[in-house]
Design an enzyme around this catalytic site. Structure first.
Site, short mmCIF file in Angstrom:
data_model
loop_
_atom_site.label_atom_id
_atom_site.label_comp_id
_atom_site.label_asym_id
_atom_site.label_seq_id
_atom_site.Cartn_x
_atom_site.Cartn_y
_atom_site.Cartn_z
N TYR A 1 -3.85 -0.58 9.95
CA TYR A 1 -3.61 -0.77 8.51
C TYR A 1 -2.19 -0.33 8.15
O TYR A 1 -1.46 -1.02 7.45
CB TYR A 1 -4.64 0.03 7.71
CG TYR A 1 -4.62 -0.25 6.22
CD1 TYR A 1 -5.26 -1.37 5.69
CD2 TYR A 1 -3.96 0.61 5.34
CE1 TYR A 1 -5.25 -1.62 4.33
CE2 TYR A 1 -3.95 0.36 3.98
CZ TYR A 1 -4.60 -0.75 3.47
OH TYR A 1 -4.58 -1.00 2.12
N SER B 1 0.85 -1.19 0.00
CA SER B 1 0.00 0.00 0.00
C SER B 1 0.89 1.25 0.00
O SER B 1 2.09 1.17 0.29
CB SER B 1 -0.85 -0.02 1.28
OG SER B 1 -1.46 1.25 1.52
P1 NAP Z 1 -12.00 -4.95 -1.09
O1 NAP Z 1 -12.77 -4.69 -2.34
O2 NAP Z 1 -12.58 -4.59 0.22
O3 NAP Z 1 -11.53 -6.47 -1.10
C1 NAP Z 1 -10.90 -7.08 0.02
C2 NAP Z 1 -10.86 -8.58 -0.21
O4 NAP Z 1 -10.34 -9.21 0.96
C3 NAP Z 1 -12.26 -9.15 -0.45
O5 NAP Z 1 -12.17 -10.19 -1.36
C4 NAP Z 1 -12.60 -9.66 0.94
O6 NAP Z 1 -13.58 -10.66 0.95
C5 NAP Z 1 -11.24 -10.23 1.35
N1 NAP Z 1 -11.26 -10.50 2.79
C6 NAP Z 1 -11.37 -9.60 3.78
N2 NAP Z 1 -11.43 -10.24 4.96
C7 NAP Z 1 -11.35 -11.57 4.69
C8 NAP Z 1 -11.36 -12.74 5.49
N3 NAP Z 1 -11.47 -12.70 6.83
N4 NAP Z 1 -11.28 -13.93 4.87
C9 NAP Z 1 -11.18 -14.01 3.53
N5 NAP Z 1 -11.16 -12.95 2.73
C10 NAP Z 1 -11.26 -11.73 3.30
O7 NAP Z 1 -10.63 -4.15 -1.13
P2 NAP Z 1 -9.51 -4.00 -2.24
O8 NAP Z 1 -9.27 -2.57 -2.42
O9 NAP Z 1 -9.79 -4.84 -3.44
O10 NAP Z 1 -8.28 -4.58 -1.42
C11 NAP Z 1 -7.47 -5.65 -1.84
C12 NAP Z 1 -6.07 -5.46 -1.25
O11 NAP Z 1 -5.50 -4.28 -1.80
C13 NAP Z 1 -6.05 -5.29 0.26
O12 NAP Z 1 -4.93 -5.93 0.80
C14 NAP Z 1 -5.92 -3.78 0.42
O13 NAP Z 1 -5.35 -3.42 1.63
C15 NAP Z 1 -5.03 -3.46 -0.75
N6 NAP Z 1 -5.01 -2.06 -1.17
C16 NAP Z 1 -6.12 -1.45 -1.65
C17 NAP Z 1 -6.05 -0.13 -2.06
C18 NAP Z 1 -7.22 0.60 -2.64
O14 NAP Z 1 -7.09 1.81 -2.92
N7 NAP Z 1 -8.35 -0.01 -2.89
C19 NAP Z 1 -4.85 0.57 -1.93
C20 NAP Z 1 -3.75 -0.08 -1.42
C21 NAP Z 1 -3.84 -1.40 -1.04
P3 NAP Z 1 -15.12 -10.25 1.31
O15 NAP Z 1 -15.67 -9.61 0.08
O16 NAP Z 1 -15.74 -11.54 1.64
O17 NAP Z 1 -15.05 -9.30 2.47
#
Ligand code: NAP
Length: 253
Positions: free
Chosen positions: A158, A145
């Site tokens: 986080y 991140s």
């Molecule tokens: P998201 O849409 O909220 O997706 C998060 C994913 O993690 C979902 O598939 C969620 O499943 C899964 N997850 C959460 N808790 C879980 C658990 N206990 N067991 C199994 N699966 C679980 O967010 P995203 O933005 O795509 O994030 C993906 C990654 O990118 C994360 O590591 C996040 O920190 C990182 N990231 C995102 C951004 C951004 O701007 N979006 C920036 C930097 C880093 P459910 O749908 O079942 O909850």
């Protein structure tokens, strides 16, 4: 089309959190590069499965709540037997809690650290153990991140977890590079997913963030997926412990 050193033909990659957001984007990019995906998560993967089928890519799913290391390890063993050998792991699943530091609870801390850092490490250990025992090469791609580099605000656990993701990426690279296991990370900037919905719905924060992104737009999941493909493919054979920011220029600002 011959993708050459960027092809994932005959590679099987496990992607955690593949039902939505960045994880779904990563699955689709792997599929477009010719790879097979094992999608892991606690929710239905139906949407990702349909989109993978549309592009003619192979996709299977394994259910697990990644808040539990024991559950994650059992899932990995099951997946290796049923769909292995597994060539790559993308540790994408993650959560965030937005709370002022003075109000942060122990649960706000533990729940985020458990998924984002603890399970990330132990799933990496699972593929590392199997690959070393089998004398196979493997790839681990961790999703870091901007808060692997910066402090952020109202997101204590986080920031701690994502700073840790970068440290563990480097540690595992040091231990495993000579064993043929490449461990690297992608650091997404601000991407349109559920994770950033609250920010995008806040007009002040949203305008401030957008105004600081040189590319002038939020990222989309395929921006991250295509960078992950590079780190899973032969093209990055000599990369170990690196982190690629995919942030529209945010860190350069
Ligand atoms: P998201 O849409 O909220 O997706 C998060 C994913 O993690 C979902 O598939 C969620 O499943 C899964 N997850 C959460 N808790 C879980 C658990 N206990 N067991 C199994 N699966 C679980 O967010 P995203 O933005 O795509 O994030 C993906 C990654 O990118 C994360 O590591 C996040 O920190 C990182 N990231 C995102 C951004 C951004 O701007 N979006 C920036 C930097 C880093 P459910 O749908 O079942 O909850």
């Amino acid at each position: 089309m011959d993708l050459g050193a960027f092809s994932l033909a005959d590679r099987t990659v496990m992607v955690t959190g593949a039902n939505t957001g960045i994880g779904q984007g990563i699955a689709l990019s792997i599929g477009r590069a010719g790879g097979k995906v094992i999608g892991v998560g606690r929710s239905s993967m139906q949407e990702t499965a349909s989109r993978m089928a549309e592009i003619g890519a192979e996709f299977v799913e394994e259910r697990a709540d990644l808040g539990s290391v024991a559950e994650a390890q059992a899932m990995f063993a099951r997946a290796w037997s049923a769909h292995g050998p597994i060539d790559g792991l993308v540790n994408n699943a993650g959560i965030i809690k937005r709370v002022d530091a003075v109000d942060f609870t122990e649960d706000d801390w533990d729940s985020v650290m458990d998924i984002n850092l603890k399970t990330m490490f132990f799933l990496s250990q699972s593929i590392g153990k199997q690959a070393i025992a089998a004398g196979r090469a493997a790839r681990v791609v961790n999703i870091a991140s901007m808060l692997s580099f910066q402090g952020g605000i109202r997101v204590a656990s986080y920031t701690a977890s994502k700073s840790g993701v970068l440290g563990i990426t480097r540690l595992l690279a040091n231990e495993w590079a000579a064993r043929g296991i490449n461990v690297n990370a992608v650091a997404p900037g601000y991407i349109e997913t559920n994770n950033t919905e609250a920010l995008r719905n806040d007009p002040d924060r949203s305008a401030a963030i957008l105004g600081r992104i040189p590319a002038g737009r939020w990222g989309v999941p395929s921006d991250i997926g295509d960078a992950a493909v590079f780190l899973l493919a032969p093209a990055s054979n000599y990369m170990h412990g690196a982190v690629i920011p995919v942030d529209g220029g945010w860190l350069a600002r």
